[in-house]
Scaffold this motif. Structure first.
Motif, PDB file in Angstrom:
ATOM      1  N   ARG A   7      -4.577   2.268  -9.251  1.00 21.35           N
ATOM      2  CA  ARG A   7      -5.959   2.310  -8.762  1.00 21.35           C
ATOM      3  C   ARG A   7      -6.813   3.241  -9.625  1.00 21.35           C
ATOM      4  O   ARG A   7      -8.029   3.313  -9.438  1.00 21.35           O
ATOM      5  CB  ARG A   7      -5.992   2.785  -7.319  1.00 21.35           C
ATOM      6  CG  ARG A   7      -5.670   4.255  -7.121  1.00 21.35           C
ATOM      7  CD  ARG A   7      -5.563   4.623  -5.654  1.00 21.35           C
ATOM      8  NE  ARG A   7      -5.208   6.022  -5.471  1.00 21.35           N
ATOM      9  CZ  ARG A   7      -4.807   6.541  -4.321  1.00 21.35           C
ATOM     10  NH1 ARG A   7      -4.719   5.761  -3.249  1.00 21.35           N
ATOM     11  NH2 ARG A   7      -4.504   7.823  -4.228  1.00 21.35           N
ATOM     12  N   PRO A  58       0.791  -1.237   0.000  1.00 18.35           N
ATOM     13  CA  PRO A  58       0.000   0.000   0.000  1.00 18.35           C
ATOM     14  C   PRO A  58       0.819   1.280   0.000  1.00 18.35           C
ATOM     15  O   PRO A  58       0.289   2.342  -0.329  1.00 18.35           O
ATOM     16  CB  PRO A  58      -0.840  -0.115   1.276  1.00 18.35           C
ATOM     17  CG  PRO A  58      -0.072  -1.065   2.150  1.00 18.35           C
ATOM     18  CD  PRO A  58       0.586  -2.031   1.223  1.00 18.35           C
ATOM     19  N   ALA A  66      -6.929  -6.848  -1.931  1.00 18.82           N
ATOM     20  CA  ALA A  66      -5.674  -6.211  -1.538  1.00 18.82           C
ATOM     21  C   ALA A  66      -5.918  -5.162  -0.456  1.00 18.82           C
ATOM     22  O   ALA A  66      -5.152  -5.065   0.525  1.00 18.82           O
ATOM     23  CB  ALA A  66      -5.007  -5.572  -2.760  1.00 18.82           C
ATOM     24  N   TYR A  87      -8.466  -5.966  -6.382  1.00 16.81           N
ATOM     25  CA  TYR A  87      -8.193  -4.710  -5.682  1.00 16.81           C
ATOM     26  C   TYR A  87      -8.842  -4.718  -4.297  1.00 16.81           C
ATOM     27  O   TYR A  87      -8.216  -4.339  -3.299  1.00 16.81           O
ATOM     28  CB  TYR A  87      -8.713  -3.535  -6.508  1.00 16.81           C
ATOM     29  CG  TYR A  87      -8.532  -2.187  -5.845  1.00 16.81           C
ATOM     30  CD1 TYR A  87      -7.324  -1.504  -5.947  1.00 16.81           C
ATOM     31  CD2 TYR A  87      -9.568  -1.608  -5.116  1.00 16.81           C
ATOM     32  CE1 TYR A  87      -7.152  -0.268  -5.335  1.00 16.81           C
ATOM     33  CE2 TYR A  87      -9.406  -0.377  -4.502  1.00 16.81           C
ATOM     34  CZ  TYR A  87      -8.197   0.285  -4.618  1.00 16.81           C
ATOM     35  OH  TYR A  87      -8.031   1.508  -4.004  1.00 16.81           O
ATOM     36  N   TYR A 139      -1.718  -5.976  -7.484  1.00 24.49           N
ATOM     37  CA  TYR A 139      -2.482  -6.047  -6.242  1.00 24.49           C
ATOM     38  C   TYR A 139      -2.614  -7.456  -5.660  1.00 24.49           C
ATOM     39  O   TYR A 139      -3.086  -7.601  -4.524  1.00 24.49           O
ATOM     40  CB  TYR A 139      -3.884  -5.479  -6.462  1.00 24.49           C
ATOM     41  CG  TYR A 139      -3.888  -3.990  -6.693  1.00 24.49           C
ATOM     42  CD1 TYR A 139      -3.576  -3.112  -5.663  1.00 24.49           C
ATOM     43  CD2 TYR A 139      -4.196  -3.462  -7.946  1.00 24.49           C
ATOM     44  CE1 TYR A 139      -3.580  -1.746  -5.871  1.00 24.49           C
ATOM     45  CE2 TYR A 139      -4.194  -2.087  -8.166  1.00 24.49           C
ATOM     46  CZ  TYR A 139      -3.885  -1.244  -7.124  1.00 24.49           C
ATOM     47  OH  TYR A 139      -3.870   0.114  -7.333  1.00 24.49           O
ATOM     48  N   TRP A 169       0.777   0.910  -6.363  1.00 23.37           N
ATOM     49  CA  TRP A 169      -0.610   0.834  -5.905  1.00 23.37           C
ATOM     50  C   TRP A 169      -1.335   2.155  -6.170  1.00 23.37           C
ATOM     51  O   TRP A 169      -2.501   2.153  -6.549  1.00 23.37           O
ATOM     52  CB  TRP A 169      -0.653   0.495  -4.411  1.00 23.37           C
ATOM     53  CG  TRP A 169      -0.608  -0.978  -4.125  1.00 23.37           C
ATOM     54  CD1 TRP A 169       0.065  -1.930  -4.833  1.00 23.37           C
ATOM     55  CD2 TRP A 169      -1.271  -1.655  -3.063  1.00 23.37           C
ATOM     56  NE1 TRP A 169      -0.126  -3.161  -4.267  1.00 23.37           N
ATOM     57  CE2 TRP A 169      -0.942  -3.026  -3.167  1.00 23.37           C
ATOM     58  CE3 TRP A 169      -2.080  -1.248  -1.997  1.00 23.37           C
ATOM     59  CZ2 TRP A 169      -1.414  -3.991  -2.277  1.00 23.37           C
ATOM     60  CZ3 TRP A 169      -2.546  -2.212  -1.102  1.00 23.37           C
ATOM     61  CH2 TRP A 169      -2.226  -3.564  -1.249  1.00 23.37           C
TER      62      TRP A 169
END
Length: 271
Positions: free
Chosen positions: A19, A10, A261, A258, A70, A15
């Protein structure tokens, strides 16, 4: 629940970049760019009809990227292994010399990797997600882990913006606007669609594809015999910013990879 945060985690730039739903444009941009390498595009067109099952193929590619970024380390490794096994048996012939070559030639794998990650991070920056120069260098360094999954030695993969620019500068003499590149570009711009969605889907896709094409470097647009004007860059950037705002305002559901994760990351923070 597993506490394995995967290859990146993260706190990574990877990441943060991936996204963004607007990065679908980056995937299309990468395909336009990759087609300019004669051997890379020959490896694609000589090993299957790109017009058959094109939409499932694009979805599998998107799923692979999502899994690598992810997924858990095990999921990423398994995804990479599947790709390596497919590539291992594929061969093609150089369109200029007739020489046979392996699709998993490291030279070609590097080209595909670099065009992909550069497309992602450059599109993200133009969409104004707040990346600094240091963030971009971190992203390239992080993505050498993804390069290793397809069989590349991470030490041979550009790991900074300067290294990527040098890579492009060195590779540009190999690039050509071949008949295969023309066909792939035409396919990307006007792909086959189911009859029931073509009236709405085709204009929408054409808008996305032309924006993705406009996001290419000027030298790439010139190879495609299209204008490389600075105004094209400005218009493309404004379009991407607008698209990001529209997409982020929609009730778009994140994919299961996602969401899993994020749940793992929250669980780790809570311990």
């Amino acid at each position: 629940m597993s506490d394995d945060l995967g290859l990146f985690g993260p706190d990574s730039v990877s990441w943060r970049v991936h996204r963004e739903p607007v990065l679908w444009l980056a995937g299309i941009r990468a395909l336009y760019l990759q087609a300019l390498h004669p051997r890379a595009v020959a490896g694609v067109v000589q090993n299957g009809d790109i017009r058959r099952n094109c939409w499932p193929r694009l979805m599998r590619t998107a799923e692979y990227v999502g899994t690598v970024v992810y997924g858990t380390s095990e999921q990423a490794e398994k995804a990479g292994l599947r790709v390596r096994r497919i590539h291992d048996r594929l061969r093609a012939h150089d369109p200029a010399t007739g020489e046979e070559f392996r699709v998993d030639d490291p030279h070609l794998l590097r080209w595909v990797h670099v065009t992909e990650v550069e497309s992602f991070v450059s599109t993200a920056r133009r969409a104004r997600i707040g990346l600094t120069d240091e963030d971009i260098d971190r992203y390239y360094a992080e993505q050498t882990r993804a390069a290793a999954l397809v069989g590349l030695d991470p030490a041979t993969v550009p790991a900074s913006a300067a290294a990527v620019e040098e890579f492009y500068r060195d590779l540009r003499p190999e690039l050509r606007f071949t008949a295969e590149a023309r066909d792939v570009a035409r396919f990307l711009t006007v792909p086959p669609m189911p009859t029931k969605v073509v009236a709405v889907g085709r204009p929408a896709w054409l808008g996305l594809a032309t924006t993705a094409f406009a996001l290419l470097p000027r030298w790439a647009r010139r190879l495609y015999r299209m204008p490389g004007f600075p105004t094209t860059d400005i218009a493309a950037s404004l379009t991407v910013i607008g698209l990001r705002g529209v997409i982020n305002a929609l009730p778009v559901r994140e994919g299961p990879i996602y969401r899993e994760a994020m749940a793992r990351a929250d669980a780790v923070r809570a311990t």
